[in-house]
Each structure stands twice: as structure tokens, then as C-alpha cells.
Motif scaffolding. Structure first.
Motif, PDB file in Angstrom:
ATOM      1  N   PHE A   1       3.117 -32.036  38.142  1.00 45.40           N
ATOM      2  CA  PHE A   1       2.886 -32.966  37.307  1.00 45.40           C
ATOM      3  C   PHE A   1       1.486 -32.711  36.758  1.00 45.40           C
ATOM      4  CE2 PHE A   1       6.614 -35.127  38.706  1.00 45.40           C
ATOM      5  CZ  PHE A   1       6.937 -35.863  37.629  1.00 45.40           C
ATOM      6  N   ILE A   2       1.158 -32.838  35.122  1.00 45.75           N
ATOM      7  CA  ILE A   2       0.010 -32.596  34.996  1.00 45.75           C
ATOM      8  C   ILE A   2      -0.686 -34.116  34.568  1.00 45.75           C
ATOM      9  CG2 ILE A   2      -1.436 -31.704  32.896  1.00 45.75           C
ATOM     10  CD1 ILE A   2       0.904 -29.754  32.366  1.00 45.75           C
ATOM     11  N   GLU A   3      -1.980 -34.103  35.156  1.00 40.24           N
ATOM     12  CA  GLU A   3      -2.690 -35.406  34.795  1.00 40.24           C
ATOM     13  C   GLU A   3      -4.237 -35.168  34.224  1.00 40.24           C
ATOM     14  OE1 GLU A   3      -2.170 -37.776  38.364  1.00 40.24           O
ATOM     15  OE2 GLU A   3      -0.133 -38.107  38.162  1.00 40.24           O
ATOM     16  N   GLN A   4      -5.061 -36.032  34.201  1.00 49.00           N
ATOM     17  CA  GLN A   4      -6.213 -35.903  33.660  1.00 49.00           C
ATOM     18  C   GLN A   4      -7.055 -35.016  34.459  1.00 49.00           C
ATOM     19  OE1 GLN A   4      -8.157 -39.463  32.108  1.00 49.00           O
ATOM     20  NE2 GLN A   4     -10.076 -38.320  31.914  1.00 49.00           N
ATOM     21  N   ASP A   5      -7.210 -35.322  35.711  1.00 48.20           N
ATOM     22  CA  ASP A   5      -7.718 -34.151  36.716  1.00 48.20           C
ATOM     23  C   ASP A   5      -8.954 -33.406  36.315  1.00 48.20           C
ATOM     24  OD1 ASP A   5      -6.089 -35.049  38.793  1.00 48.20           O
ATOM     25  OD2 ASP A   5      -4.432 -33.855  37.946  1.00 48.20           O
ATOM     26  N   GLY A   6     -10.085 -33.977  36.123  1.00 48.27           N
ATOM     27  CA  GLY A   6     -11.304 -33.283  35.836  1.00 48.27           C
ATOM     28  C   GLY A   6     -11.520 -32.858  34.392  1.00 48.27           C
ATOM     29  N   TYR A   7     -10.351 -33.316  33.609  1.00 51.69           N
ATOM     30  CA  TYR A   7     -10.648 -32.962  32.066  1.00 51.69           C
ATOM     31  C   TYR A   7     -11.134 -34.539  31.450  1.00 51.69           C
ATOM     32  CZ  TYR A   7      -8.257 -28.601  32.121  1.00 51.69           C
ATOM     33  OH  TYR A   7      -7.925 -27.056  32.667  1.00 51.69           O
TER      34      TYR A   7
ATOM     35  N   ALA B   1       5.053 -26.713  28.658  1.00 58.55           N
ATOM     36  CA  ALA B   1       5.059 -27.869  29.449  1.00 58.55           C
ATOM     37  C   ALA B   1       6.203 -28.649  28.747  1.00 58.55           C
ATOM     38  CB  ALA B   1       3.908 -28.696  29.301  1.00 58.55           C
ATOM     39  N   GLY B   2       6.552 -29.755  29.805  1.00 55.95           N
ATOM     40  CA  GLY B   2       7.557 -30.796  29.340  1.00 55.95           C
ATOM     41  C   GLY B   2       6.904 -32.153  29.408  1.00 55.95           C
ATOM     42  N   ALA B   3       6.964 -32.902  28.186  1.00 54.52           N
ATOM     43  CA  ALA B   3       6.331 -34.053  28.181  1.00 54.52           C
ATOM     44  C   ALA B   3       7.295 -35.385  27.534  1.00 54.52           C
ATOM     45  CB  ALA B   3       5.221 -33.988  27.281  1.00 54.52           C
ATOM     46  N   GLY B   4       7.002 -36.379  28.005  1.00 58.18           N
ATOM     47  CA  GLY B   4       7.774 -37.668  27.594  1.00 58.18           C
ATOM     48  C   GLY B   4       6.897 -38.648  27.122  1.00 58.18           C
ATOM     49  N   CYS B   5       7.311 -39.219  26.085  1.00 57.39           N
ATOM     50  CA  CYS B   5       6.552 -40.515  25.443  1.00 57.39           C
ATOM     51  C   CYS B   5       7.450 -41.507  24.772  1.00 57.39           C
ATOM     52  CB  CYS B   5       5.735 -39.962  24.323  1.00 57.39           C
ATOM     53  SG  CYS B   5       6.314 -39.379  22.593  1.00 57.39           S
TER      54      CYS B   5
ATOM     55  N   PHE C   1      10.166 -33.653  25.237  1.00 54.74           N
ATOM     56  CA  PHE C   1      10.037 -32.429  24.366  1.00 54.74           C
ATOM     57  C   PHE C   1       9.382 -31.331  24.996  1.00 54.74           C
ATOM     58  CE2 PHE C   1       7.843 -36.050  22.974  1.00 54.74           C
ATOM     59  CZ  PHE C   1       6.577 -35.759  23.385  1.00 54.74           C
ATOM     60  N   ALA C   2       9.256 -30.097  24.394  1.00 57.30           N
ATOM     61  CA  ALA C   2       8.450 -29.131  24.884  1.00 57.30           C
ATOM     62  C   ALA C   2       7.166 -28.987  24.093  1.00 57.30           C
ATOM     63  CB  ALA C   2       9.260 -27.831  24.748  1.00 57.30           C
ATOM     64  N   VAL C   3       6.022 -28.801  24.966  1.00 54.64           N
ATOM     65  CA  VAL C   3       4.837 -28.805  24.405  1.00 54.64           C
ATOM     66  C   VAL C   3       4.321 -27.227  24.448  1.00 54.64           C
ATOM     67  CG1 VAL C   3       2.315 -29.419  24.500  1.00 54.64           C
ATOM     68  CG2 VAL C   3       4.071 -31.006  25.263  1.00 54.64           C
ATOM     69  N   VAL C   4       4.334 -26.747  23.205  1.00 48.35           N
ATOM     70  CA  VAL C   4       4.099 -25.040  23.181  1.00 48.35           C
ATOM     71  C   VAL C   4       2.766 -24.630  22.829  1.00 48.35           C
ATOM     72  CG1 VAL C   4       6.689 -25.120  22.772  1.00 48.35           C
ATOM     73  CG2 VAL C   4       5.106 -25.132  20.847  1.00 48.35           C
ATOM     74  N   GLY C   5       1.761 -25.268  22.320  1.00 50.23           N
ATOM     75  CA  GLY C   5       0.720 -24.873  22.111  1.00 50.23           C
ATOM     76  C   GLY C   5      -0.469 -25.750  21.420  1.00 50.23           C
ATOM     77  N   LEU C   6      -1.642 -25.239  20.753  1.00 51.70           N
ATOM     78  CA  LEU C   6      -2.578 -26.002  20.248  1.00 51.70           C
ATOM     79  C   LEU C   6      -2.912 -25.671  18.828  1.00 51.70           C
ATOM     80  CD1 LEU C   6      -4.740 -28.407  21.183  1.00 51.70           C
ATOM     81  CD2 LEU C   6      -6.399 -26.079  21.540  1.00 51.70           C
TER      82      LEU C   6
ATOM     83  N   MET D   1       4.864 -29.262  34.198  1.00 51.47           N
ATOM     84  CA  MET D   1       5.140 -27.453  34.084  1.00 51.47           C
ATOM     85  C   MET D   1       5.627 -26.947  35.389  1.00 51.47           C
ATOM     86  SD  MET D   1       1.746 -25.068  33.227  1.00 51.47           S
ATOM     87  CE  MET D   1       2.009 -25.341  31.368  1.00 51.47           C
ATOM     88  N   LEU D   2       6.732 -25.978  34.982  1.00 51.07           N
ATOM     89  CA  LEU D   2       7.321 -24.996  36.085  1.00 51.07           C
ATOM     90  C   LEU D   2       6.138 -24.129  36.345  1.00 51.07           C
ATOM     91  CD1 LEU D   2      10.652 -24.809  34.121  1.00 51.07           C
ATOM     92  CD2 LEU D   2      10.502 -25.889  36.423  1.00 51.07           C
ATOM     93  N   ILE D   3       5.979 -23.777  37.621  1.00 59.56           N
ATOM     94  CA  ILE D   3       5.031 -22.687  37.976  1.00 59.56           C
ATOM     95  C   ILE D   3       5.745 -21.942  39.066  1.00 59.56           C
ATOM     96  CG2 ILE D   3       3.017 -22.605  39.395  1.00 59.56           C
ATOM     97  CD1 ILE D   3       2.424 -24.006  36.834  1.00 59.56           C
TER      98      ILE D   3
END
Length: 283
Positions: free
Chosen positions: A144-150, A171-175, A200-205, A247-249
């Protein structure tokens, strides 16, 4: 209101202390590495359309796994196996954690392997789906991706994508998705019209007028957004991505748990790993 509709189907994930956190084993990147940069983790040649059903988790995960496996996978299989796992095939939607568990515990079925006599629109219970051929597409771990230092969740997701861009990990995100968002590819205002849980899938910036947006691949077909893609501002991500981000690792489960428990970073050398392990035994 848009002439297009989207079914949603993501339900709230209950907190679980056993969840692996991305920040526990991945140090934050220096954001100067991606300042002003546009990047795509994976380039898709197809946008799926879930219609008005509740299978967004299956549709999103099918595209996340496609980036890993480089084959077309069945979103209906993934969703049905999630319903089997949760034990309520006729209820609406799935939790985000569940669809990641399907990817790591069961795998994914290639579309070409769907039995010809199976009605994918109606068979919601995974017990009726064959899964022996899905195991070859089984993943190892998810975090799970969280804020963690960002500075914010937005940059934590962007940092994770950048760290794993060479492996093409999306990444896979829900909102809480606002229906009016389908009218615009660039989503800047987070609104408050009720909406529905959506995955949905998060795929870039991507940057517009020097402002950063996360690029997402939706499951409403290529007739919405920017040929199926949408761009979400930092304000939207930080206020709306409250269903979880994963995110799958490619890290064996026991190793992933060991690293997380002992605060060992992926970037640590063997000496650091050794001493953190020793210290962990004395806790």
C-alpha cells in the motif's frame, strides 16, 4: 451530466495492521529527479470499457497485470475470483485489497483461455471459472502506498511509479469518483456530488501549464477523457484517493514481510540488511 456512464464498484477497504506499506521498504526519491518531467510507465494499445456494471476492480487490475505479463487478461475472471474470495458473489463491487489478493494468490486468466461455454457477463462467482492456467500469471507481493516521507500522497504515488518505471509497474488506486468528471480529461476540482467508489490504473505523470497531474487509465472506453485517459491534479488526488493505493512488487511474500518488519530498505546493502536483521531479533 455526461452522456457516458461508468459503473464503479469499489467498496471501502477496512484497515488491517498486516498490510505491507511501500514506504517501509522503499526510501523516498529526491523529487528533483522528476521535477517538470512527463513519463508513462507503460504504453497500452487498448482501453477497456466496463459499461455500467460493478467490475471496475477487475478491469483496472487486468490492465495493471497486462503491464507485468504483456498479455491480454480477463477482467471478468479477476472480478469473479474476488467475489469468490469475499464470499458474496451477488453483492455490489469489491474491496481494493481483495483484487490485489486475487493477483497474488490466484493469478490471472488470459482471455484466450476463457471457456467458450462460459457467459462472462453472468457468471460472477469464481468457483465456476477454471484457474489452473491463471497460476502462471500470479504475482508475488503488493504494498500500500501512503504519504511516507513525501510532501503528499500525490508525490508518493509519482515517486513509486518513477522507482519502478523500468519494471513497468503501474499502481492501482481507488477514489470517490464524481460523475461529472467524465466530461473532462483534466480533473482539477474534487467536488462533492456524492459519486461512487471507483478503481483504476495510475500509469504516469503529465504536466499542463507547468502543473503536475497523475495520468490514469480508466475503464470507460476510449470515448471519454483523452481517449480513455484522465489527468488528476494534486488537489484531487490528496482529497479523493481515500480508498487506498497499491502496487504489485516482485518480492517474495516472506521476504517482503521480513523486510517490512525489520525496516530493511530495498536499497540497503547486505551489511545493513544483516545488522537490521540482528537488531530485529532483539526487539
Amino acid at each position: 451530466m455526461s452522456k457516458y456512464t461508468l459503473g464503479g464498484g469499489l467498496t471501502r477497504t477496512q484497515p488491517d495492521g498486516r498490510d505491507l506499506k511501500f514506504g517501509a521498504v522503499h526510501p523516498p526519491i529526491n523529487l528533483n529527479e522528476i521535477a517538470g518531467k512527463d513519463f508513462d510507465v507503460f504504453n497500452y494499445n487498448e482501453v477497456l470499457n466496463q459499461g455500467t456494471n460493478d467490475k471496475c476492480t477487475g478491469y483496472g487490475m487486468a490492465k495493471i497485470l497486462e503491464a507485468h505479463e504483456k498479455v491480454k487478461l480477463s477482467p471478468d475472471f479477476l472480478f469473479a475470483k474476488g467475489k469468490e474470495m469475499e464470499g458474496n458473489p451477488e453483492s455490489w463491487g469489491l474491496q481494493l485489497r481483495t483484487i490485489f489478493k486475487v493477483a497474488t494468490k490466484i493469478g490471472a486468466l488470459e482471455r484466450q483461455d476463457i471457456p467458450k461455454d462460459l457467459d462472462v457477463e453472468k457468471v460472477r462467482d469464481g468457483v465456476w471459472w477454471p484457474d489452473e492456467k491463471a497460476f502462471k500469471h500470479r504475482q508475488q507481493s503488493y504494498f500500500f502506498i501512503e504519504q511516507d516521507g513525501y510532501p503528499s500522497l500525490f508525490w508518493a504515488i509519482a515517486g513509486a511509479l518513477w522507482q519502478y518505471r523500468d519494471k513497468q509497474n503501474t499502481a492501482g488506486a481507488g477514489c470517490l469518483w464524481e460523475p461529472d468528471w467524465l466530461n473532462n480529461a483534466r480533473i482539477q476540482a474534487f467536488g462533492n456530488t456524492g459519486g461512487f467508489g471507483h478503481f483504476f490504473a495510475v500509469v504516469g505523470l503529465k504536466h499542463f501549464d507547468d502543473k503536475p497531474y497523475l495520468k490514469i487509465l480508466n475503464s470507460g472506453g476510449d470515448g471519454v477523457g483523452d481517449k480513455g485517459y484522465f489527468y488528476m491534479s494534486e488537489e484531487v488526488v490528496n482529497n479523493k484517493f481515500d480508498y487506498g493505493v497499491g502496487m504489485l512488487i516482485d518480492l517474495p511474500p516472506e521476504k517482503a514481510k521480513f523486510y517490512a518488519a525489520n525496516k530493511i530498505r530495498i536499497t540497503d546493502n547486505w551489511i545493513v540488511v544483516f545488522w537490521k536483521s540482528i537488531l530485529g531479533l532483539w526487539k
